[in-house]
Design a protein around this motif. Sequence first.
Motif, mmCIF file in Angstrom:
data_model
loop_
_atom_site.group_PDB
_atom_site.id
_atom_site.type_symbol
_atom_site.label_atom_id
_atom_site.label_comp_id
_atom_site.label_asym_id
_atom_site.label_seq_id
_atom_site.Cartn_x
_atom_site.Cartn_y
_atom_site.Cartn_z
ATOM 1 N N TRP A 64 -2.891 23.972 5.266
ATOM 2 C CA TRP A 64 -0.806 23.309 6.167
ATOM 3 C C TRP A 64 -2.016 21.543 5.735
ATOM 4 O O TRP A 64 -0.358 21.222 5.071
ATOM 5 C CB TRP A 64 -1.639 22.851 7.167
ATOM 6 N N LEU A 65 -3.409 21.678 5.453
ATOM 7 C CA LEU A 65 -3.446 20.328 4.328
ATOM 8 C C LEU A 65 -3.046 19.893 3.039
ATOM 9 O O LEU A 65 -2.195 19.218 3.356
ATOM 10 C CB LEU A 65 -5.417 20.072 4.456
ATOM 11 N N PHE A 100 0.675 19.088 4.330
ATOM 12 C CA PHE A 100 0.729 17.509 3.948
ATOM 13 C C PHE A 100 0.221 16.472 2.606
ATOM 14 O O PHE A 100 0.552 15.546 2.672
ATOM 15 C CB PHE A 100 -0.355 16.863 5.014
ATOM 16 N N LEU A 147 2.206 13.501 1.755
ATOM 17 C CA LEU A 147 2.116 12.387 0.775
ATOM 18 C C LEU A 147 1.588 11.447 0.271
ATOM 19 O O LEU A 147 2.704 10.574 0.080
ATOM 20 C CB LEU A 147 0.539 11.835 1.667
ATOM 21 N N ASN A 184 5.741 10.958 -0.665
ATOM 22 C CA ASN A 184 5.818 10.001 0.481
ATOM 23 C C ASN A 184 6.076 9.273 -0.617
ATOM 24 O O ASN A 184 6.685 8.316 -0.684
ATOM 25 C CB ASN A 184 5.696 10.126 1.300
ATOM 26 N N LEU A 186 8.658 8.581 -2.765
ATOM 27 C CA LEU A 186 9.616 7.657 -2.289
ATOM 28 C C LEU A 186 9.899 6.268 -1.972
ATOM 29 O O LEU A 186 10.981 5.603 -1.986
ATOM 30 C CB LEU A 186 9.782 9.215 -1.139
ATOM 31 N N LYS A 187 8.973 6.069 -1.083
ATOM 32 C CA LYS A 187 8.611 4.470 -1.412
ATOM 33 C C LYS A 187 8.900 3.771 -2.667
ATOM 34 O O LYS A 187 8.999 3.228 -2.300
ATOM 35 C CB LYS A 187 6.964 4.398 -1.014
ATOM 36 N N SER A 205 11.891 1.068 -2.350
ATOM 37 C CA SER A 205 11.733 -0.717 -2.557
ATOM 38 C C SER A 205 11.380 -1.164 -4.084
ATOM 39 O O SER A 205 11.185 -0.363 -4.781
ATOM 40 C CB SER A 205 10.126 -1.037 -1.933
ATOM 41 N N THR A 264 9.377 -3.864 -6.020
ATOM 42 C CA THR A 264 8.595 -5.289 -5.770
ATOM 43 C C THR A 264 8.785 -5.982 -7.217
ATOM 44 O O THR A 264 8.298 -5.205 -8.145
ATOM 45 C CB THR A 264 7.369 -4.766 -4.789
ATOM 46 N N VAL A 279 10.466 -8.926 -2.498
ATOM 47 C CA VAL A 279 11.090 -7.368 -2.801
ATOM 48 C C VAL A 279 12.315 -7.056 -2.499
ATOM 49 O O VAL A 279 12.591 -8.305 -1.305
ATOM 50 C CB VAL A 279 10.048 -7.252 -1.307
ATOM 51 N N ILE A 308 14.641 -3.892 -0.567
ATOM 52 C CA ILE A 308 15.150 -2.557 -0.188
ATOM 53 C C ILE A 308 17.001 -2.195 -0.253
ATOM 54 O O ILE A 308 17.659 -2.678 0.635
ATOM 55 C CB ILE A 308 14.431 -2.511 0.857
ATOM 56 N N LEU A 345 -4.840 16.339 9.835
ATOM 57 C CA LEU A 345 -3.949 16.038 10.109
ATOM 58 C C LEU A 345 -2.537 14.868 10.450
ATOM 59 O O LEU A 345 -1.532 15.183 10.016
ATOM 60 C CB LEU A 345 -3.074 17.987 10.371
ATOM 61 N N LEU A 376 -2.643 12.305 8.204
ATOM 62 C CA LEU A 376 -2.013 11.808 7.527
ATOM 63 C C LEU A 376 -0.093 12.037 8.101
ATOM 64 O O LEU A 376 0.301 11.116 7.140
ATOM 65 C CB LEU A 376 -2.172 13.057 6.126
ATOM 66 N N SER A 395 1.944 9.093 6.721
ATOM 67 C CA SER A 395 3.331 9.296 5.647
ATOM 68 C C SER A 395 4.378 8.220 6.812
ATOM 69 O O SER A 395 5.036 7.625 5.969
ATOM 70 C CB SER A 395 3.262 10.813 5.559
ATOM 71 N N TYR A 418 7.042 4.749 5.262
ATOM 72 C CA TYR A 418 8.428 4.774 5.419
ATOM 73 C C TYR A 418 8.870 4.039 5.944
ATOM 74 O O TYR A 418 10.120 2.855 5.993
ATOM 75 C CB TYR A 418 9.076 6.035 5.896
ATOM 76 N N ALA A 441 10.714 -4.971 4.034
ATOM 77 C CA ALA A 441 10.386 -6.173 3.275
ATOM 78 C C ALA A 441 8.832 -7.448 3.420
ATOM 79 O O ALA A 441 8.438 -7.801 2.769
ATOM 80 C CB ALA A 441 11.680 -6.995 3.182
ATOM 81 N N LEU A 457 5.870 -5.598 2.737
ATOM 82 C CA LEU A 457 5.177 -5.388 1.700
ATOM 83 C C LEU A 457 5.161 -6.593 0.866
ATOM 84 O O LEU A 457 4.666 -6.934 -0.176
ATOM 85 C CB LEU A 457 6.738 -4.254 1.280
ATOM 86 N N LEU A 458 6.285 -7.560 1.351
ATOM 87 C CA LEU A 458 5.281 -9.241 0.976
ATOM 88 C C LEU A 458 4.573 -9.406 0.561
ATOM 89 O O LEU A 458 4.309 -10.162 0.386
ATOM 90 C CB LEU A 458 7.570 -10.084 1.008
ATOM 91 N N LEU A 505 2.194 -8.280 -0.674
ATOM 92 C CA LEU A 505 2.375 -8.383 -2.482
ATOM 93 C C LEU A 505 1.460 -9.789 -2.331
ATOM 94 O O LEU A 505 1.152 -10.352 -3.798
ATOM 95 C CB LEU A 505 3.806 -8.707 -2.915
#
Lengths: 186, 311
Positions: A11-12, A15, A19, A22, A25-26, A30, A32, A59, A61, B8, B11, B15, B19, B23, B26-27, B30
Amino acid sequence: MISLKRKNSIWLYLFSFGLLFNGQLKAQTSFTSKEIKVNIFSSTPLEDIKAQAINAVSVIIPKSKQIVFQIPIKSLVFSRSLMQEHFNESYMESDKFPTASFKGNILDNIDFSKDGIYNVNVKGILNMHGVSKERIIKGVITITNSKLSINSNFNVACVDHEIKIPSVVFKKIAEVISVTVSGNYQ
Amino acid sequence: MKQYYFLLSILTLLSFGAYCQDADSLLNSLSTPEKNQPIQSTFKSTHLVLLNTNETQKKNDLAFWIGHRFGDIGGQFGGAKTLFGLDLAPDVYIGFDYGFTDKLTLGIGRSKFDATYNFLAKYRLIQQKESSTPFSLTLFGQTAIVSREAFNDAEFPNLSNRTSHFLSSIFTSKISQSLSLLISPSVLLREKVTEARDSKSLFSVGFGGRLKLYKRFSLIADYTLVEGLGRPNDLGTQFYNPLGAGIEIETGGHVFSMNFQNSPYIIENNFIPNTQKSWRDGGVRWGFAISRNFALFQKKNKNKDIQTKIY
């Protein structure tokens, strides 16, 4: 007991992998930049004055079509340091108002996954000298190989942001300043 | 077991946080605001009323500085017959200061009083910074040479009797946006004294301040403590400590100050040893100063993005 532990570690791993994914995806959700160029230009029959900053941040999005910019006023460099001092001290009052910003939303539809040159209108709040103004600013977003860059030129009237120009130097400093913003995103 | 679940959940939270980042946050992540920036424009001008401030010229800037002192407003020499001193001009100063670097300024000037020529050097040694340095220190040296003809043969036996050197450490601090303070311990080295008992090394401490009332309008004042710092107080001539107060108006490039002071003289080498007028008996006078800056060698700037063009 051992099997349970092993199950947990799986599981760890999952995850942790999640992450990582993830994070990827991030990066896609966005765009920047820490090296947006901002040029300002004041033109009168007596004098042309230019200044430039090369480290404004921005930035974008894509999902929410949000776009934001921020620039430290003191990062604008003039050819004459006395002029720069006056700009900070007497006009922008950068100790009181250290940054200028624009926070807006892109009005047009853009497919950020497709290469192209998009003319966009951005509606948002331009904050300068501590005074906010709602503006619709035109700009160009260019996407090539999923790399994004922007370019925009707009005018700022000093009076809109309560930036006062004394009558003695009225002929040397324009009432409307031309601002160019450009840069590449990551 | 429990530890794993704990890990877990952290974590997962982490994550999820990625998501949710919008903006604005995030700005903020930066932009790294630059800390500990130098504090600019402690004073608007190189001078308060009488004293020099810590300010020097920017590199390649040439400042043209004119000072003027009128006659006594009241007392024996003032009043209506001289239009409250406006008929008289005990001292007029014309000088040029040039910034060789942002830190070093050299200047030359000429005073009407005693037809004095002066050469000055100002070096900005310490610059006040937002968090690390609470004050600025500028070193100031000024040599003055009296060029008028001697009143009698005994007055100036040689050149050193015409010469004086003023050395000063100018400490300043911009306390807030509107208040700047100055303290300058100094010494004046001279050969010529009015009486043998008078000090050839004259110590003084200057105190000064600026209170900014509006963006371009300030109150300025300074006081120089000379008497009572080892100078004999029973000299044949009565001397007073110079005190000045006035207003300062800045209009981008020009700085204009209008003031009152008891010293009729403009440069330190003259007003520190020679102020014989007092605020009490009408010895106060009008004065003004104008400075104008010129930028030289503008064409040397190769960066087109910041070029300034004067038509």
